[in-house]
Design an enzyme around this catalytic site. Structure first.
Site, PDB file in Angstrom:
ATOM      1  N   THR A   1      37.054  49.921  42.712  1.00 35.78           N
ATOM      2  CA  THR A   1      37.118  49.086  43.911  1.00 35.78           C
ATOM      3  C   THR A   1      36.719  49.880  45.156  1.00 35.78           C
ATOM      4  O   THR A   1      36.916  51.102  45.192  1.00 35.78           O
ATOM      5  CB  THR A   1      38.560  48.546  44.083  1.00 35.78           C
ATOM      6  OG1 THR A   1      38.731  48.070  45.409  1.00 35.78           O
ATOM      7  CG2 THR A   1      39.609  49.633  43.850  1.00 35.78           C
ATOM      8  N   ASP A   2      36.230  49.170  46.164  1.00 31.93           N
ATOM      9  CA  ASP A   2      35.915  49.850  47.435  1.00 31.93           C
ATOM     10  C   ASP A   2      37.185  50.337  48.132  1.00 31.93           C
ATOM     11  O   ASP A   2      37.124  51.143  49.055  1.00 31.93           O
ATOM     12  CB  ASP A   2      35.101  48.931  48.366  1.00 31.93           C
ATOM     13  CG  ASP A   2      35.821  47.648  48.749  1.00 31.93           C
ATOM     14  OD1 ASP A   2      36.921  47.382  48.236  1.00 31.93           O
ATOM     15  OD2 ASP A   2      35.263  46.887  49.576  1.00 31.93           O
ATOM     16  N   GLU A   3      38.352  49.841  47.668  1.00 32.47           N
ATOM     17  CA  GLU A   3      39.604  50.230  48.344  1.00 32.47           C
ATOM     18  C   GLU A   3      39.902  51.722  48.170  1.00 32.47           C
ATOM     19  O   GLU A   3      40.698  52.288  48.919  1.00 32.47           O
ATOM     20  CB  GLU A   3      40.766  49.351  47.855  1.00 32.47           C
ATOM     21  CG  GLU A   3      40.488  47.889  48.143  1.00 32.47           C
ATOM     22  CD  GLU A   3      41.675  46.946  47.963  1.00 32.47           C
ATOM     23  OE1 GLU A   3      42.826  47.379  48.102  1.00 32.47           O
ATOM     24  OE2 GLU A   3      41.421  45.758  47.679  1.00 32.47           O
TER      25      GLU A   3
ATOM     26  N   TYR B   1      48.185  50.800  45.132  1.00 37.48           N
ATOM     27  CA  TYR B   1      47.116  50.262  44.278  1.00 37.48           C
ATOM     28  C   TYR B   1      45.861  51.109  44.389  1.00 37.48           C
ATOM     29  O   TYR B   1      45.318  51.599  43.385  1.00 37.48           O
ATOM     30  CB  TYR B   1      46.803  48.802  44.671  1.00 37.48           C
ATOM     31  CG  TYR B   1      45.473  48.293  44.140  1.00 37.48           C
ATOM     32  CD1 TYR B   1      45.259  48.150  42.767  1.00 37.48           C
ATOM     33  CD2 TYR B   1      44.426  47.967  45.018  1.00 37.48           C
ATOM     34  CE1 TYR B   1      44.027  47.697  42.282  1.00 37.48           C
ATOM     35  CE2 TYR B   1      43.200  47.516  44.538  1.00 37.48           C
ATOM     36  CZ  TYR B   1      43.009  47.384  43.171  1.00 37.48           C
ATOM     37  OH  TYR B   1      41.798  46.943  42.695  1.00 37.48           O
TER      38      TYR B   1
ATOM     39  N   LYS C   1      43.829  53.553  41.646  1.00 35.36           N
ATOM     40  CA  LYS C   1      42.421  53.358  41.257  1.00 35.36           C
ATOM     41  C   LYS C   1      41.601  54.610  41.573  1.00 35.36           C
ATOM     42  O   LYS C   1      40.720  54.996  40.805  1.00 35.36           O
ATOM     43  CB  LYS C   1      41.825  52.139  41.978  1.00 35.36           C
ATOM     44  CG  LYS C   1      42.409  50.789  41.588  1.00 35.36           C
ATOM     45  CD  LYS C   1      42.138  50.376  40.155  1.00 35.36           C
ATOM     46  CE  LYS C   1      40.693  50.018  39.885  1.00 35.36           C
ATOM     47  NZ  LYS C   1      40.508  49.492  38.497  1.00 35.36           N
TER      48      LYS C   1
END
Ligand code: NAD
Ligand code: TYD
Length: 341
Positions: A125-127, A153, A157
């Site tokens: 994810t870009d997060e 989260y 990741k």
């Protein structure tokens, strides 16, 4: 190819499984999913009887189960979607995120190493890049942006991504990683912004907007995400990271207002509630590498895609109703009880 797709009963995984089963009848698609609250076999109904599809229930963090499965199925490729994915849940209970997102990933990597699996793809994810300031619209995440996770989260990741890269460097494992922006589309669990707001607006319930609603997300249709992953798995460069995004930035308030307008509901349903702790301000992806190297072009733009998506939820109210009638009501009360200002 024999492809294991993990998390294939979730939102994006189920669209990926449907896409692979329909596009590559000569491939066998094995969907490995634990069926947590987010896993829903109803998402696979259109392809569940196809000869090249198989579902296996199991936990990616269960080492014995995963190794037995690899021995039995001898996959040519593993695409790992399985994860705990909701930021708000990670704030309440980070441990599940470490177990599935980090230990589940290392378990799969170990199995790929043991069975010399020719390809492993990590859906990230870009997060993992953290967030961007709201007053610098010129800034975007590239593949070289340092990892700077904000939530439990995104930390889980980012940690998984680093293990994937470490297994490539240390053991020569043939891996790729994709980092995508926020997805929208059919089959998304109604804890995430768009389906949550659609289902509540349809029932004339208040729409809880965190903080001032000015946080920005970069929305990509789930089918464009899945096509990008397929391209990366088949043509991407081993060891590389690819960002996926379609330049569709919107504030949360814009998204909520579009939903209300499309459904013909009043803006008085909007209720500003206490902000998410550590709330990331803006995500924005630079997808140039994917476009230039692999020729990826998104087919949806947000303005038409969101309307088609809203129509899908209108046409599939049974699907939503089955979820809302389960443990979901307890979840909503528990998650939002301290947010009322
Ligand atoms: P989701 O929460 O809808 O689905 C997750 C699926 O994983 C569920 O079917 C669940 O049962 C399964 N699962 C959870 N723990 C498991 C375990 N231990 N073993 C086996 N299966 C397990 O998630 P999603 O939104 O479809 O996201 C899929 C992937 O894409 C995730 O890795 C997520 O980080 C990534 N991603 C999501 C978005 C987004 O906007 N939703 C954006 C970028 C990246
Ligand atoms: P979400 O769908 O949880 O995705 P993510 O946090 O991974 O980007 O949330 C998207 C945005 O919407 C995020 O800025 C938080 C906000 N949001 C609300 O304002 N209200 C809500 O009830 C939810 C679930 C999210």
């Amino acid at each position: 190819m024999r492809i294991i797709v993990t998390g294939g009963a979730g939102f994006i995984g189920s669209v990926m499984v449907q896409y692979l089963v329909n596009t590559y009848p000569e491939d066998t698609i094995i969907n490995l999913d634990k069926l947590t609250y987010a896993g829903n076999l109803e998402n696979l109904k259109p392809i569940e009887d196809k000869a090249n599809y198989k579902f296996i229930r199991g936990d990616i963090a269960d080492r014995k189960f995963v190794f037995d499965l690899f021995e039995q199925e001898n996959p040519d490729c593993v695409i790992n979607f399985a994860a705990e994915t909701h930021v708000d849940r990670s704030v309440k209970n980070p441990e599940d995120f470490v177990r599935t997102n980090v230990m589940g990933t290392t378990t799969l990597l170990d199995a790929c190493k043991e069975f010399s699996t020719p390809r492993y793809h990590q859906v990230s994810t870009d997060e993992v890049y953290g967030d961007l300031p709201l007053d610098r619209p010129d800034l975007f995440f590239t593949e070289n942006t340092p990892l700077h996770a904000s939530s439990p989260y995104s930390a889980s990741k980012a940690s998984a991504d680093m293990f994937v890269q470490a297994y490539h460097r240390t053991f020569g494992l043939p891996v790729t990683i994709s980092r995508c922006s926020n997805n929208y589309g059919q089959y998304q669990f109604p804890e995430k912004l768009i389906p949550l707001m659609i289902s509540r607006a349809l029932n004339d319930q208040e729409l809880p907007v965190y903080g001032t609603g000015t946080n920005v997300r970069d929305w990509l249709h789930v089918e464009d995400h899945c096509k990008a992953i397929d391209l990366i798995v088949r043509n991407g460069k081993i060891g590389d990271v690819y960002n996926i995004g379609g330049h569709n930035e919107r504030t949360n308030l814009d998204v909520v207002k579009t939903i209300l307008e499309t459904l013909g509901k009043p803006e008085t349903l909007i209720k500003y509630v206490k902000d998410r702790p550590g709330h990331d301000r803006r995500y924005a992806i630079d997808p140039e590498k994917l476009e230039k190297e692999l020729g990826w072009v998104p087919t949806y733009n947000f303005d038409t895609g969101i309307r088609q998506t809203i129509q899908w939820y209108l046409d599939n109210q049974d699907w939503m109703q089955h979820i809302l009638s389960g443990d979901y009501q307890t979840y909503f009360k528990d998650m939002y009880k301290d947010r009322v200002q």
